[in-house]
Every structure is written in C-alpha cells, then in structure tokens.
Design a protein around this motif. Sequence first.
Motif, short mmCIF file in Angstrom:
data_model
loop_
_atom_site.label_atom_id
_atom_site.label_comp_id
_atom_site.label_asym_id
_atom_site.label_seq_id
_atom_site.Cartn_x
_atom_site.Cartn_y
_atom_site.Cartn_z
N SER A 1 15.59 12.74 0.42
CA SER A 1 14.30 13.32 0.04
C SER A 1 13.17 12.51 0.65
O SER A 1 12.90 11.39 0.25
N HIS A 2 12.51 13.06 1.66
CA HIS A 2 11.46 12.34 2.37
C HIS A 2 10.53 13.40 2.91
O HIS A 2 10.87 14.57 2.92
N TYR A 3 9.37 13.00 3.39
CA TYR A 3 8.37 13.96 3.88
C TYR A 3 8.14 15.03 2.83
O TYR A 3 8.01 16.22 3.15
N VAL B 1 4.44 13.27 2.36
CA VAL B 1 4.12 13.92 3.63
C VAL B 1 3.24 13.01 4.50
O VAL B 1 2.25 12.46 4.01
N SER B 2 3.56 12.90 5.78
CA SER B 2 2.77 12.07 6.69
C SER B 2 1.40 12.71 6.95
O SER B 2 1.26 13.93 6.88
N PRO B 3 0.38 11.88 7.25
CA PRO B 3 -0.97 12.40 7.49
C PRO B 3 -1.20 12.74 8.96
O PRO B 3 -0.80 11.99 9.85
N PRO C 1 3.58 1.94 10.14
CA PRO C 1 4.31 3.03 9.49
C PRO C 1 3.36 4.21 9.29
O PRO C 1 2.14 4.02 9.38
N SER C 2 3.88 5.39 9.05
CA SER C 2 3.01 6.53 8.77
C SER C 2 2.16 6.19 7.54
O SER C 2 2.62 5.54 6.60
N ALA C 3 0.88 6.61 7.59
CA ALA C 3 -0.10 6.18 6.57
C ALA C 3 -0.06 7.09 5.34
O ALA C 3 -1.06 7.70 4.96
N ASN C 4 1.11 7.17 4.74
CA ASN C 4 1.29 7.94 3.50
C ASN C 4 2.05 7.08 2.50
O ASN C 4 2.66 6.08 2.89
N ARG C 5 2.02 7.48 1.23
CA ARG C 5 2.86 6.77 0.27
C ARG C 5 4.31 7.06 0.58
O ARG C 5 4.65 8.11 1.11
N ALA D 1 0.83 -1.21 0.00
CA ALA D 1 0.00 0.00 0.00
C ALA D 1 0.86 1.26 0.00
O ALA D 1 0.56 2.25 -0.67
N LYS D 2 1.96 1.23 0.75
CA LYS D 2 2.84 2.40 0.84
C LYS D 2 3.78 2.53 -0.35
O LYS D 2 4.34 3.60 -0.58
N GLY D 3 4.01 1.42 -1.06
CA GLY D 3 5.04 1.43 -2.09
C GLY D 3 6.41 1.53 -1.43
O GLY D 3 7.32 2.18 -1.93
MG MG Z 1 6.99 7.57 7.47
#
Ligand code: MG
Length: 323
Positions: free
Chosen positions: A226-228, A146-148, A138-142, A51-53
């Motif tokens: 490169s994250h968030y 950006v985290s939700p 894990p944070s529910a973002n791809r 789901a997150k890739g």
């Molecule tokens: Mg995360």
Amino acid sequence: MQTNNNKITTDLDLTVQLLKAGAIVAFPTETVYGLGADATNPAAIQQVFAAKGRPADHPLIVHIGTIEQLTLWAKDIPATALQLAQQFWPGPLTLILNKQPQVSSLITGGQDTIAIRMPQHPLALQLLQRFGSALVGPSANRYGRVSPTTAQHVANDLGAAVAAILDGDQCSVGIESTIVDLTGNTTKILRSGAITAAAISQLLQQDVTVMQDADRNMRSPGDVASHYAPLTKVLLLTQEELSTQAATLVQKFSVLSFQAKPQNLNDHIYWQQVARDPKNYAHDLYANLRKHDQLQNDLLLIERPPYAPEWLAILDRLTRASA
Ligand code: MG
Ligand code: TXA
C-alpha cells in the motif's frame, strides 16, 4: 485547503542559502517534487525522515547536478551505468550502485548500495549546480501517500515542515523515476517509470528483469503493497465491472475512466474521463487522485489501463493506490 502558501518561492538564491544552513526545502523535478536536504549533512537528512514519517531503513535517492559527481558517491561503476547515464541523464532514471565508504548510512538505510539520479527539470539542475553538492530527495509527501506534482501539493502536505518550496510549476512526467539496480549479475528494474525496460534493454543490448513484488524483498518503500495511496478507498476495475458498480453502488463514489459518463447516471456523481495515452495519464495521475480525495467520497472507482509495457509504471502505482 490552502495552507503554508507563503513558503512557495521562485528565489533560487534563498533556496540555496537555506540548504547550506541545513534546512529542508522542497524542489521541483520532472518526475515529482522532492524533499531536498544537503546529502553531506546528517542532521538535515534526519529532518527529512522526520518530516515524511519515513522508517529509517528506507533509503533515499541522492540527486547530483553533473555526471562528474557520480564517482564521489558510487564506486565499482560498471560500463552499463555510464551508458545509461550518458543516454538518459539528466532524466527520470535512478541507478543503484555500490556506495563509496564515506557515504552516510543514514542515506542508504544501512545498505552497501546507493541510489543516484540527475534530474532534468531546469530549476532542479540550477539548484544543484548553484548548491555545488548533492541533495537527498525523496518525494515530498508523507510516507505512503500520493506524491506531489505541484508546489501547492507540497504546501498542503508538508508546508509546515519545510523552510521553502521552490516553485517549478507542474512536473512534466508526473510519476517517480525508473530505478535500475546495476549491482548484481543481471540488470534489474526495482521501480517502473517513464524510461521503460525495453528502452534500457535496447541500449544495453541485454535482458532486463522487471522485479515482481515478491522478489524485491521490501528494499524500497515503493515496494510496500500500500503506497501512493489516497485517503479514499480505491477500486481498480475493468470497464465492465466499473459500469456494473457505478449503476448499483449505494456508497458515495467518483470515477476515473477512459469512457464518457453514461447518460443515465446520476448528475451529481463526479465522473472524470481521462487520457488514453500513458504520457498524459501519468502527467495528471497524482493531481487527479488528490482532486478525487478532496471530494471525500467513500470510494474512487478507477478503470484499469491495459496490461501493456507502456502502462506498466501506471499500473504499478494504481495497484498500490488500491491495496
Ligand atoms: Mg516516494
Ligand atoms: O523521481 C524520483 O525518483 C523522485 C524525485 C523527487 O527525484 N524521488 C523519489 O524518492 O521517488 P523516494 O524516496 O520517494 O523513492 C526512492 C526509492 C525508494 O523506493 C527507495 O527505497 C529506493 O528508491 N532506494 C533508495 N536507495 C536504494 C537502494 N540502495 N537500493 C534499493 N532501493 C533504493
């Protein structure tokens, strides 16, 4: 964009049933929303990665609802871990410890260590306690995005991939937990968060190393430069640089600054004045990045916060958002 809002629910029993059936469900924590799955169910864990890739070698945090569960997942637990857990759990602190042999290597990305935390959000605790076992989260973002910090953020990003989104309103902290590695000879912070190095150092009465990117050896996705990252290109600028750029740029841009909008600036430029204290700044950060992203400008100019310990976790996220 308002998609998959029908997945948003406050029904705890339903959420527990779905998790028991092996589905993945988003749940609120005090830091950011997590993508929950039964930590003892390999097929459910695999769905989280899909789901997150997210690459398979990037390990997940195991969320527990009681301190007693710690020994089911971790072994050789040092006294420092118990001190930290007693002081800061439930709360925004993740401990890296040696894993118990039976812990699935899917969770740990093949490493001998495991990340564990007990979240503070009342719904997260109720969910974990009713579920009775641990959840990966894990944070529910791809991956890389950006985290939700609201249920709606999750619905927008991953609504199609989850069975339900448990609505716990806005996350009170707003940025991910502090990660402390207790498996070596020294105590190391792998990811900065609301619980500072100073607070940990004071409690343990020992020096704490805050790892720099180069030392971290890319063990955490948060380590990837490169994250968030919003989709809009972010420039992190000093107050002076920002004033100059805002007055001269030809591209379409919006601004996140500690200053008020200058009088002479074009009316249609969206200029958001933000809080000067790090707690409020962190609380709003990801919602702000998402709001600016929706404007679909060419650039987002962000005024760099001061280089001070209480801003470290935010500087870290902003630096990665602009990488
Ligand atoms: Mg995360
Ligand atoms: O606040 C949080 O921690 C949120 C909420 C939902 O609990 N979760 C979160 O998970 O931020 P995630 O997967 O987005 O980030 C977890 C971080 C990653 O950087 C991961 O690589 C690191 O924890 N991690 C997990 N296991 C590890 C291990 N054994 N050694 C080092 N880092 C690890």
